[in-house]
Design a protein around this motif. Structure first.
Motif, PDB file in Angstrom:
ATOM      1  N   ARG A 109       0.831  -1.211   0.000  1.00 39.78           N
ATOM      2  CA  ARG A 109       0.000   0.000   0.000  1.00 39.78           C
ATOM      3  C   ARG A 109       0.862   1.256   0.000  1.00 39.78           C
ATOM      4  O   ARG A 109       0.551   2.243  -0.688  1.00 39.78           O
ATOM      5  CB  ARG A 109      -0.933  -0.007   1.208  1.00 39.78           C
ATOM      6  N   LEU A 110       1.946   1.249   0.759  1.00 38.60           N
ATOM      7  CA  LEU A 110       2.848   2.400   0.774  1.00 38.60           C
ATOM      8  C   LEU A 110       3.509   2.596  -0.588  1.00 38.60           C
ATOM      9  O   LEU A 110       3.655   3.730  -1.062  1.00 38.60           O
ATOM     10  CB  LEU A 110       3.921   2.206   1.845  1.00 38.60           C
ATOM     11  N   LEU A 111       3.904   1.499  -1.206  1.00 39.16           N
ATOM     12  CA  LEU A 111       4.547   1.579  -2.522  1.00 39.16           C
ATOM     13  C   LEU A 111       3.584   2.091  -3.594  1.00 39.16           C
ATOM     14  O   LEU A 111       3.991   2.762  -4.543  1.00 39.16           O
ATOM     15  CB  LEU A 111       5.088   0.208  -2.928  1.00 39.16           C
ATOM     16  N   GLU A 112       2.315   1.754  -3.436  1.00 39.86           N
ATOM     17  CA  GLU A 112       1.318   2.173  -4.419  1.00 39.86           C
ATOM     18  C   GLU A 112       0.971   3.659  -4.297  1.00 39.86           C
ATOM     19  O   GLU A 112       0.415   4.241  -5.235  1.00 39.86           O
ATOM     20  CB  GLU A 112       0.045   1.341  -4.262  1.00 39.86           C
ATOM     21  N   SER A 113       1.282   4.282  -3.150  1.00 37.42           N
ATOM     22  CA  SER A 113       0.969   5.699  -2.947  1.00 37.42           C
ATOM     23  C   SER A 113       2.205   6.441  -2.446  1.00 37.42           C
ATOM     24  O   SER A 113       2.231   6.947  -1.316  1.00 37.42           O
ATOM     25  CB  SER A 113      -0.172   5.852  -1.942  1.00 37.42           C
ATOM     26  N   PRO A 114       3.249   6.526  -3.273  1.00 31.20           N
ATOM     27  CA  PRO A 114       4.487   7.176  -2.823  1.00 31.20           C
ATOM     28  C   PRO A 114       4.320   8.690  -2.710  1.00 31.20           C
ATOM     29  O   PRO A 114       3.408   9.278  -3.307  1.00 31.20           O
ATOM     30  CB  PRO A 114       5.476   6.829  -3.929  1.00 31.20           C
ATOM     31  N   ALA A 115       5.203   9.298  -1.960  1.00 22.99           N
ATOM     32  CA  ALA A 115       5.177  10.754  -1.798  1.00 22.99           C
ATOM     33  C   ALA A 115       5.562  11.428  -3.109  1.00 22.99           C
ATOM     34  O   ALA A 115       6.513  11.013  -3.775  1.00 22.99           O
ATOM     35  CB  ALA A 115       6.135  11.173  -0.690  1.00 22.99           C
ATOM     36  N   ASP A 116       4.821  12.475  -3.475  1.00 23.76           N
ATOM     37  CA  ASP A 116       5.158  13.253  -4.666  1.00 23.76           C
ATOM     38  C   ASP A 116       6.224  14.296  -4.361  1.00 23.76           C
ATOM     39  O   ASP A 116       6.985  14.701  -5.245  1.00 23.76           O
ATOM     40  CB  ASP A 116       3.913  13.963  -5.210  1.00 23.76           C
ATOM     41  N   LYS A 117       6.243  14.729  -3.082  1.00 21.19           N
ATOM     42  CA  LYS A 117       7.197  15.743  -2.667  1.00 21.19           C
ATOM     43  C   LYS A 117       7.959  15.245  -1.447  1.00 21.19           C
ATOM     44  O   LYS A 117       7.503  14.351  -0.740  1.00 21.19           O
ATOM     45  CB  LYS A 117       6.487  17.058  -2.349  1.00 21.19           C
ATOM     46  N   MET A 118       9.116  15.838  -1.210  1.00 18.81           N
ATOM     47  CA  MET A 118       9.909  15.426  -0.060  1.00 18.81           C
ATOM     48  C   MET A 118       9.110  15.632   1.218  1.00 18.81           C
ATOM     49  O   MET A 118       8.669  16.753   1.500  1.00 18.81           O
ATOM     50  CB  MET A 118      11.203  16.236   0.007  1.00 18.81           C
ATOM     51  N   PRO A 119       8.897  14.569   1.999  1.00 18.63           N
ATOM     52  CA  PRO A 119       8.066  14.698   3.197  1.00 18.63           C
ATOM     53  C   PRO A 119       8.679  15.636   4.232  1.00 18.63           C
ATOM     54  O   PRO A 119       9.898  15.680   4.398  1.00 18.63           O
ATOM     55  CB  PRO A 119       8.007  13.263   3.738  1.00 18.63           C
ATOM     56  N   SER A 120       7.831  16.342   4.941  1.00 13.96           N
ATOM     57  CA  SER A 120       8.318  17.232   5.989  1.00 13.96           C
ATOM     58  C   SER A 120       8.859  16.437   7.172  1.00 13.96           C
ATOM     59  O   SER A 120       9.654  16.955   7.959  1.00 13.96           O
ATOM     60  CB  SER A 120       7.181  18.151   6.461  1.00 13.96           C
ATOM     61  N   ASN A 121       8.442  15.169   7.291  1.00 16.20           N
ATOM     62  CA  ASN A 121       8.915  14.320   8.384  1.00 16.20           C
ATOM     63  C   ASN A 121       9.867  13.230   7.892  1.00 16.20           C
ATOM     64  O   ASN A 121       9.928  12.145   8.474  1.00 16.20           O
ATOM     65  CB  ASN A 121       7.729  13.699   9.125  1.00 16.20           C
ATOM     66  N   LEU A 122      10.594  13.528   6.823  1.00 12.24           N
ATOM     67  CA  LEU A 122      11.558  12.559   6.289  1.00 12.24           C
ATOM     68  C   LEU A 122      12.486  12.087   7.399  1.00 12.24           C
ATOM     69  O   LEU A 122      13.060  12.880   8.140  1.00 12.24           O
ATOM     70  CB  LEU A 122      12.390  13.205   5.182  1.00 12.24           C
ATOM     71  N   PRO A 161      12.967  18.038  -5.026  1.00 13.58           N
ATOM     72  CA  PRO A 161      12.113  17.805  -3.847  1.00 13.58           C
ATOM     73  C   PRO A 161      10.632  18.040  -4.115  1.00 13.58           C
ATOM     74  O   PRO A 161       9.783  17.517  -3.389  1.00 13.58           O
ATOM     75  CB  PRO A 161      12.653  18.812  -2.822  1.00 13.58           C
ATOM     76  N   ASP A 162      10.305  18.819  -5.154  1.00 16.24           N
ATOM     77  CA  ASP A 162       8.909  19.103  -5.481  1.00 16.24           C
ATOM     78  C   ASP A 162       8.320  18.112  -6.473  1.00 16.24           C
ATOM     79  O   ASP A 162       7.126  18.162  -6.765  1.00 16.24           O
ATOM     80  CB  ASP A 162       8.773  20.516  -6.069  1.00 16.24           C
ATOM     81  N   ASP A 163       9.170  17.221  -7.019  1.00 18.58           N
ATOM     82  CA  ASP A 163       8.689  16.266  -8.021  1.00 18.58           C
ATOM     83  C   ASP A 163       9.502  14.987  -7.934  1.00 18.58           C
ATOM     84  O   ASP A 163      10.352  14.707  -8.779  1.00 18.58           O
ATOM     85  CB  ASP A 163       8.780  16.875  -9.427  1.00 18.58           C
ATOM     86  N   LEU A 164       9.242  14.214  -6.902  1.00 19.94           N
ATOM     87  CA  LEU A 164      10.012  12.977  -6.691  1.00 19.94           C
ATOM     88  C   LEU A 164       9.747  11.943  -7.775  1.00 19.94           C
ATOM     89  O   LEU A 164      10.553  11.023  -7.964  1.00 19.94           O
ATOM     90  CB  LEU A 164       9.679  12.389  -5.324  1.00 19.94           C
ATOM     91  N   SER A 165       8.647  12.094  -8.503  1.00 21.11           N
ATOM     92  CA  SER A 165       8.366  11.153  -9.587  1.00 21.11           C
ATOM     93  C   SER A 165       9.431  11.233 -10.683  1.00 21.11           C
ATOM     94  O   SER A 165       9.632  10.272 -11.430  1.00 21.11           O
ATOM     95  CB  SER A 165       6.982  11.414 -10.182  1.00 21.11           C
TER      96      SER A 165
END
Length: 346
Positions: A67-80, A252-256
């Motif tokens: 589930r996590l892999l199917e919905s990856p972050a698009d931007k660098m997370p603030s809690n990385l 960081p704004d477009d991790l894709s």
């Protein structure tokens, strides 16, 4: 700089200029040190689910990971977590203890012991840096189940009985290290030997790389898998398309933009196929980590939840491997049992 350099207050009193210069240098040095210890945040997105907690707390860890892999972050997370500096530069005990030999090391490995050092069952990690990267998960599992964990790794040294090219010549120190290490493992008679190597290498000399690799892999399996010792092969992990940390910092704004596809992530598919065939021929268990790194769609993100997947251009990040511990554990126990006595398939 000139208005300060030639100001009458400093021309008349040289010591003042020297003091100012030294003071400014000290301030700059302190600022650099602080910046290195507390790098600026690169986050551009909101907080993401804690990867380690999401997997550890789920009734089905592998399903939670998917589930996590199917919905990856698009931007660098603030809690990385951890931050990019620690991902790129901090290493586990295997490296800090000098147990992971470099390509230039001529010495032979002494057994490096981790896990439960008083355990009555033994697991060995054997291969190059692509087996060393799995140390965080295997060490945690070994401690939980009271297994000794031994590490024998040398950078870029394949478990297959082949000679690969290095610096326009044969990687002879690898061949020597492999021979000595296999003898040591045979003497130890561990319950389980976990092998893995990166597929990024060229054969030294004549012959087809995949064909020779498969033959050499089967030979290693035949030598190791005897008596009570079982062998498990972890196939090479999917690779990012470039240095994943550098790419994430740059986008960081477009991790894709940094994500790879599963179809493009294998350095040498023919070698992977040869390893699979060698394992099947020698009745060796195989785990393909691709579903742990790439979504069912074939997308391979560089950030999953709040964790970077890679630490560089090809190795999984320590924190990501640590988060995968419940998934790795479930697969290991299914194959070999908690006491490592089970034979896969039986």
């Amino acid at each position: 700089e000139d208005p300060m350099r030639f100001h009458r207050a400093f021309k008349a009193h040289a010591a003042r200029g020297l003091s100012l210069g030294l003071g400014l240098s000290a301030v700059a040095a302190v600022a650099a040190l602080v910046a290195a210890q507390f790098p600026p945040s690169l986050s551009s997105g909101g907080a993401q689910q804690n990867t380690k907690e999401a997997i550890a707390q789920a009734p089905d860890p592998e399903a939670a990971l998917t589930r996590l892999l199917e919905s990856p972050a698009d931007k660098m997370p603030s809690n990385l977590s951890p931050n990019v500096h620690d991902v790129a530069y901090k290493r586990t005990a295997v490296y800090n203890d000098d147990c992971a030999l470099t390509m230039s090391d001529e010495k032979q490995t002494q057994p490096c012991l981790y896990g439960d050092k008083n355990g009555d069952r033994s697991v060995v990690l054997f291969g190059d840096s692509h087996v060393a990267q799995w140390f965080p998960a295997f060490d945690a599992i070994a401690r939980k189940h009271h297994w000794k964990l031994y590490s024998f790794t040398k950078n870029a040294c394949k478990v297959s009985q082949i000679t690969i090219a290095y610096n326009n010549g044969p990687y002879s120190s690898c061949d020597d290290w492999r021979e000595v290490t296999i003898d040591k493992i045979k003497e130890m008679e561990p319950e389980l030997v976990v092998t893995s190597s990166s597929n990024s290498a060229k054969l030294w000399g004549e012959g087809d790389t995949a064909t020779e690799w498969g033959k050499g892999q089967a030979e290693t399996y035949r030598i190791l898998q005897r008596g009570r010792t079982r062998v498990l092969t972890l196939l090479d992990n999917p690779w990012p398309k470039n240095n994943a940390v550098d790419c994430a910092v740059a986008h960081p704004d477009d991790l894709s933009a940094c994500a790879n596809t599963l179809s493009e992530s294998d350095k040498q598919p023919s070698v992977t196929k040869a390893i699979r065939e060698a394992a099947a021929a020698e009745d060796v268990a195989v785990i393909d980590p691709s579903p742990w790194v790439c979504a069912p769609s074939g997308n391979c993100p560089v950030v999953v939840g709040n964790t970077l997947v890679y630490r560089d251009y090809g190795h999984l990040a320590d924190a990501y491997v640590e988060a995968l511990t419940p998934v790795v554990e479930e697969r290991l126990l299914r194959l070999f049992g908690a006491d490592l006595s089970r034979t896969p398939g039986n």
